[in-house]
Design an enzyme around this catalytic site. Sequence first.
Site, PDB file in Angstrom:
ATOM      1  N   TRP A 103       0.814  -1.220   0.000  1.00 39.56           N
ATOM      2  CA  TRP A 103       0.000   0.000   0.000  1.00 39.56           C
ATOM      3  C   TRP A 103       0.841   1.260   0.000  1.00 39.56           C
ATOM      4  CZ3 TRP A 103      -4.291  -0.905  -2.011  1.00 39.56           C
ATOM      5  CH2 TRP A 103      -4.918  -2.139  -1.813  1.00 39.56           C
ATOM      6  N   ASP A 171      -1.350   6.835   6.651  1.00 39.26           N
ATOM      7  CA  ASP A 171      -2.436   5.970   6.178  1.00 39.26           C
ATOM      8  C   ASP A 171      -2.658   4.926   7.268  1.00 39.26           C
ATOM      9  OD1 ASP A 171      -4.110   4.084   5.072  1.00 39.26           O
ATOM     10  OD2 ASP A 171      -2.843   3.644   3.343  1.00 39.26           O
ATOM     11  N   LYS A 196     -11.966  -1.487   6.837  1.00 43.40           N
ATOM     12  CA  LYS A 196     -11.179  -2.438   7.623  1.00 43.40           C
ATOM     13  C   LYS A 196     -11.746  -2.634   9.027  1.00 43.40           C
ATOM     14  CE  LYS A 196      -8.092  -2.645   4.309  1.00 43.40           C
ATOM     15  NZ  LYS A 196      -7.939  -3.839   3.471  1.00 43.40           N
TER      16      LYS A 196
END
Length: 359
Positions: A103, A171, A196
């Site tokens: 990511w 993030d 999530k």
Amino acid sequence: MTHRIHNFCAGPCTLPLSVLEEARAELTDFQGCGMSVLEISHRSARFEALHHETLALASRLIGAPDDFQALLLPGGAHQQFDMIPLNLLADDGSAAYIDSGVWADKALKEAERVGQAQAIWSGRDGGYTTLPDSLPALPADCRYLYLTSNETVNGIQYRSYPEAAAPLVIDASSDYYTRADLPWARCAIVYGGVQKNLAPAGLALVYVRRDLLTDHPRVPRFLTYAAHAAANSLYNTPPTWQIYLLHKVMQWIESKGGIIHFDRASQEKSALLYDYLDRSDYYTNTIAPAYRSRTNIVFRTRSAELDTRFWQEAEKNGLSGLKGHKIVGGLRASLYNALDIRSVHALIDYMDAFAAENP
């Protein structure tokens, strides 16, 4: 009684059963208005009250200071990969990225399309199994240091956030609202996709330091944080269903004792599984112990063939989502807030049985 399996999926996440049952009860009639929240106008008094309360509750639970603006933005984390450099590098400057996994690498590639962004450290050659013990020098005129607090695919996590000469952009998608140690005083932006730990996919919860809310004339207005802040996240028709469920999950988090409760629960659940893996001569985890993720635990059996058999048979036994990400293979158990520790015990029992049956 509702049939529920053990859901270890990395995202979309498992959601609290009580929240889903409340949403089911209100699905056709939201607050007595005779309509679903899926149908109600986002400009109605009912929805605006829900929307504003969601932002306030989210900020209070995570301890966001008054100098940070909470925003609910469509597009999930991927859109933030672009909005961050578009807004923070609009008047030149540079950005530093820690390439800690899949990511972070995606975010870096998007930033490179926008401005001067570079990786000051990368774990790629080592297979993304560790994080830097110290930071290299930042580039000149560095506007921010970007890091991914938890790499969902690779199973690594910062246990403490690095000190840097530039403000942090974090993030926090996959450990959002599972830890109580965000260093707000050193941050420019903290954000995460909600899928999530918090709500269905399609939404990002973003905290932006208010002095960064600038209307950059060369940036499309929809992609400026200033436009969304000025409209209190109602610049366009928002994803009302996601916000509705986010509100309910925030209430659920508060009812359980807030982030402090889930920080402890995250430590307890992950320690249980890591202790089992460390004692096993059948399953392996190769992540440096100091950087093991508490929310996404990656592991393998003795072969790729057995890995496949493991998750396929697990599905038949009511344990879902254990297949590793397609990029790295192997196996992965995601231990998000709504996953009860009983599911971890069930997983360990299954792991014992599988190892005995597949020597």
